[in-house]
Design an enzyme around this catalytic site. Structure first.
Site, PDB file in Angstrom:
ATOM      1  N   TYR A 162      -1.277  -1.258  10.081  1.00 17.22           N
ATOM      2  CA  TYR A 162      -1.646  -1.479   8.721  1.00 17.22           C
ATOM      3  C   TYR A 162      -0.202  -0.998   8.181  1.00 17.22           C
ATOM      4  CZ  TYR A 162      -3.603  -0.858   4.112  1.00 17.22           C
ATOM      5  OH  TYR A 162      -3.790  -0.861   3.014  1.00 17.22           O
ATOM      6  N   SER A 195       1.002  -1.372  -0.181  1.00 20.73           N
ATOM      7  CA  SER A 195       0.090  -0.049   0.140  1.00 20.73           C
ATOM      8  C   SER A 195       0.830   1.255  -0.130  1.00 20.73           C
ATOM      9  CB  SER A 195      -0.991   0.063   1.384  1.00 20.73           C
ATOM     10  OG  SER A 195      -1.351   1.312   1.404  1.00 20.73           O
TER      11      SER A 195
HETATM   12  P1  NAD Z   1     -11.556  -5.321  -0.228  1.00 23.09           P
HETATM   13  O1  NAD Z   1     -11.944  -5.222   1.426  1.00 23.09           O
HETATM   14  O2  NAD Z   1     -12.453  -5.255  -1.166  1.00 23.09           O
HETATM   15  O3  NAD Z   1     -10.903  -6.916  -0.458  1.00 23.09           O
HETATM   16  C1  NAD Z   1      -9.960  -7.406   0.579  1.00 23.09           C
HETATM   17  C2  NAD Z   1     -10.385  -9.130   0.373  1.00 23.09           C
HETATM   18  O4  NAD Z   1      -9.388  -9.669   1.069  1.00 23.09           O
HETATM   19  C3  NAD Z   1     -11.568  -9.459   0.533  1.00 23.09           C
HETATM   20  O5  NAD Z   1     -12.076 -10.259  -0.485  1.00 23.09           O
HETATM   21  C4  NAD Z   1     -11.714 -10.186   1.844  1.00 23.09           C
HETATM   22  O6  NAD Z   1     -12.604 -11.186   1.903  1.00 23.09           O
HETATM   23  C5  NAD Z   1     -10.260 -10.749   1.834  1.00 23.09           C
HETATM   24  N1  NAD Z   1      -9.536 -11.187   3.119  1.00 23.09           N
HETATM   25  C6  NAD Z   1      -9.527 -10.318   4.342  1.00 23.09           C
HETATM   26  N2  NAD Z   1      -9.195 -11.151   5.057  1.00 23.09           N
HETATM   27  C7  NAD Z   1      -8.596 -12.225   4.718  1.00 23.09           C
HETATM   28  C8  NAD Z   1      -7.966 -13.562   5.172  1.00 23.09           C
HETATM   29  N3  NAD Z   1      -7.837 -13.535   6.594  1.00 23.09           N
HETATM   30  N4  NAD Z   1      -7.778 -14.642   4.470  1.00 23.09           N
HETATM   31  C9  NAD Z   1      -8.360 -14.520   3.252  1.00 23.09           C
HETATM   32  N5  NAD Z   1      -8.876 -13.353   2.490  1.00 23.09           N
HETATM   33  C10 NAD Z   1      -9.064 -12.403   3.395  1.00 23.09           C
HETATM   34  O7  NAD Z   1     -10.411  -4.252  -0.383  1.00 23.09           O
HETATM   35  P2  NAD Z   1      -9.314  -4.232  -1.635  1.00 23.09           P
HETATM   36  O8  NAD Z   1      -9.054  -2.841  -1.562  1.00 23.09           O
HETATM   37  O9  NAD Z   1      -9.656  -4.529  -2.780  1.00 23.09           O
HETATM   38  O10 NAD Z   1      -8.026  -5.017  -0.914  1.00 23.09           O
HETATM   39  C11 NAD Z   1      -7.086  -5.839  -1.477  1.00 23.09           C
HETATM   40  C12 NAD Z   1      -5.855  -5.174  -1.176  1.00 23.09           C
HETATM   41  O11 NAD Z   1      -5.383  -3.926  -1.352  1.00 23.09           O
HETATM   42  C13 NAD Z   1      -5.511  -5.383   0.443  1.00 23.09           C
HETATM   43  O12 NAD Z   1      -4.587  -5.878   0.884  1.00 23.09           O
HETATM   44  C14 NAD Z   1      -5.548  -3.833   0.977  1.00 23.09           C
HETATM   45  O13 NAD Z   1      -4.798  -3.661   2.068  1.00 23.09           O
HETATM   46  C15 NAD Z   1      -4.644  -3.049  -0.495  1.00 23.09           C
HETATM   47  N6  NAD Z   1      -5.016  -1.846  -0.694  1.00 23.09           N
HETATM   48  C16 NAD Z   1      -6.228  -1.343  -0.857  1.00 23.09           C
HETATM   49  C17 NAD Z   1      -6.417   0.036  -0.932  1.00 23.09           C
HETATM   50  C18 NAD Z   1      -7.593   0.650  -1.272  1.00 23.09           C
HETATM   51  O14 NAD Z   1      -7.822   1.678  -1.130  1.00 23.09           O
HETATM   52  N7  NAD Z   1      -8.902  -0.123  -1.289  1.00 23.09           N
HETATM   53  C19 NAD Z   1      -5.274   0.979  -0.799  1.00 23.09           C
HETATM   54  C20 NAD Z   1      -3.921   0.260  -0.709  1.00 23.09           C
HETATM   55  C21 NAD Z   1      -3.823  -1.122  -0.213  1.00 23.09           C
END
Ligand code: NAD
Length: 260
Positions: free
Chosen positions: A163, A150
């Protein structure tokens, strides 16, 4: 025309929603067979599989909590059993402070459970995934792994201690892994998404506090938030042969945010 990932197999953790779902769809668009993994959002995982199948692709779902070694080992084994190999792994599952499911809280008030849970899923989860994925890829002498860090790793925000620590840790973990398998036909890189819409994380965060969205716009030089496609296309490109000399790389996908 032959698709670039024909005959290839991709495993996507956190594939039930957001960035993971869209990445799974794009891997499938390019011809890969997809193993969608997620922990509790089984409905979302099954929806991702349906979207891929409806578009003519091949996919299946396996329940896997990435913080549990036995789940991860079983998911990788199931992938190999169903599809014969594992070429691309997108270790994308993660949780973060969204103000509802995970509180935004300063270190002095941060409950130990929040720290432990975040590190368990975001950092240990990727370690476990790579451990079992690389064992299979080493047998094949081929594979590409992409981890989701991130912008928080390079631009920390107060209240996000666990985080930010977990996502910073992924940079060191990715580079270590890349060096360990560089001579074995396996590449390992990490993407650093900026704020990305149509994700549960973003929707909860901005839903809790709508002013957050305006604040994000102000700190992103391109003056828009990212879309899951922005991150997913970068991931798929990093897996492709076009990126065959790139490993240990830390790639922001953030509209310029980490350049400021
Ligand atoms: P999201 O919450 O839609 O997706 C996260 C996914 O991880 C979900 O499908 C959830 O079911 C799964 N998950 C959570 N805990 C889990 C576990 N213990 N085992 C297996 N699966 C698990 O959000 P997203 O933004 O698509 O997140 C994807 C990645 O992107 C994450 O690592 C998040 O930290 C990172 N990220 C997101 C953003 C943002 O703005 N959305 C920014 C930077 C980084």
């Amino acid at each position: 025309m032959a698709k670039k990932f024909n005959g290839r197999v991709a495993l996507v953790t956190g594939g039930a929603s957001g960035i993971g779902r869209v990445a799974a769809q794009i891997f499938a668009r390019e011809g890969a067979k997809i193993m969608v993994c997620t922990d509790s959002n089984i409905k979302g995982g099954e929806e991702t599989v349906k979207l891929i199948k409806d578009a003519g692709g091949e996919a299946s779902f396996v329940k896997c909590d990435v913080s549990r070694a036995s789940d991860v080992e079983a998911a990788v084994a199931e992938c190999v059993k169903r599809y014969g190999r594992l070429d691309y792994a997108f270790n994308n599952a993660g949780i973060g402070p969204d103000g509802k499911r995970v509180p935004v809280v300063n270190i002095v008030d941060c409950p130990e459970e929040i720290w432990d849970r975040t590190i368990d899923i975001n950092l240990k989860g990727v370690f476990l995934c790579m451990k079992y994925e690389m064992r299979q890829m080493l047998k094949q002498k081929y594979g590409v792994i992409i981890n989701t860090s991130s912008v928080g790793a390079l631009k920390p925000v107060p209240g996000f201690c666990a985080y930010n620590a977990s996502k910073s840790g992924l940079i060191g973990l990715t580079r270590t892994a890349a060096l360990e398998v560089a001579a074995s036909g396996i590449r390992v890189n990490t993407v650093l998404p900026g704020p990305t819409d149509r994700t549960l994380l973003f929707e909860y965060l901005t839903g809790t506090n709508p002013a957050v969205k305006d604040e994000m716009m102000n700190i992103i030089p391109m003056k828009r938030v990212g879309h899951p496609e922005d991150v997913a296309e970068a991931v798929v490109w990093l897996c492709s042969d076009a990126a065959s000399f790139i490993t240990g790389h830390v790639m922001p996908v953030d509209g310029g945010m980490t350049s400021t």
